[in-house]
Design an enzyme around this catalytic site. Sequence first.
Site, mmCIF file in Angstrom:
data_model
loop_
_atom_site.group_PDB
_atom_site.id
_atom_site.type_symbol
_atom_site.label_atom_id
_atom_site.label_comp_id
_atom_site.label_asym_id
_atom_site.label_seq_id
_atom_site.Cartn_x
_atom_site.Cartn_y
_atom_site.Cartn_z
ATOM 1 N N ASP A 92 0.768 -1.389 0.130
ATOM 2 C CA ASP A 92 -0.023 0.060 0.000
ATOM 3 C C ASP A 92 1.097 1.350 -0.241
ATOM 4 O O ASP A 92 2.171 1.307 0.768
ATOM 5 C CB ASP A 92 -0.716 0.027 1.390
ATOM 6 C CG ASP A 92 -2.018 -1.188 1.426
ATOM 7 O OD1 ASP A 92 -1.600 -1.787 0.293
ATOM 8 O OD2 ASP A 92 -3.164 -0.742 1.619
ATOM 9 N N HIS A 144 4.004 -2.575 3.298
ATOM 10 C CA HIS A 144 3.729 -1.167 2.949
ATOM 11 C C HIS A 144 4.876 -0.595 2.567
ATOM 12 O O HIS A 144 6.023 -0.690 2.995
ATOM 13 C CB HIS A 144 3.329 -0.080 4.506
ATOM 14 C CG HIS A 144 2.061 -0.227 4.620
ATOM 15 N ND1 HIS A 144 1.623 -1.822 5.540
ATOM 16 C CD2 HIS A 144 0.501 0.157 4.340
ATOM 17 C CE1 HIS A 144 0.451 -1.649 6.149
ATOM 18 N NE2 HIS A 144 -0.287 -0.893 5.128
#
Length: 263
Positions: free
Chosen positions: A65, A212
Amino acid sequence: MADYQKHKNNKIRAGLVVLGLLCLSIGLIGQYQTNALTTSASVGGRELPIYCVDTDEKKVALSFDAAWGNEDTARILEILKKNDVHVTFFMTGDWVESYPDDVKAIYEAGHDLGNHSENHKNMSQLSVEECKSELQQVHDKVKEITGYDMFLFRPPYGDYDNEVITTAREMGYYPIQWDVDSLDWKNYGVSSIVQTVTEHKHLGNGSIILMHNGATYTADALETVINSLRDQGYEIVPISELIHRDNYHMDHEGRQISEQTEK
């Protein structure tokens, strides 16, 4: 007598035509109903995103992400290239606007580009029109930069309700969650990330792993995670290569199951 026989034959032919049309209609209705049921994300009245995929193949997907900075993006891409791994990046509109060169680099390296909404809001708190806007804005930005039409969507914070999932699907997106969270965002350190992923109780064939870019230790842990997954026999693929595009349904855990495997 000949006229009577001709009239009788005409009635028989007309009857056969009507019967044929009736059978064709029933067949088409049955086919439509079958097709309508073969792709379903609904389980007990709940619309579910894809958490993982049911497969006999030892394949997993890594996903990142991208909503924060880009300090480690280049390094992550270098590690992925070195290890010949392709993954999926879910990007917010703000991130795309801030780092268009990174978006290009991700795309040109052959990774999936995924939609993570425009402003990283809790999607379940938005109206349908607001949800559509959140998806469309970043979609248009990525399209303008790369020419690519995204079709994978991950709701920020993993927050969704039936309307969010339905809206995303109506816009041509496959809603994606995860079943293995690296917890890299908690900044517990490299060993914690590696252990959390590779020893996770849900790790298995078809798992989708959440990481992430912009987290403190993710880049440092990435190569070890890749090697450990491969040591366990897993092939790492992007989400676009893991999921079924059609003819599937979901179970109560959000596992995507192909209709073909159950026949």
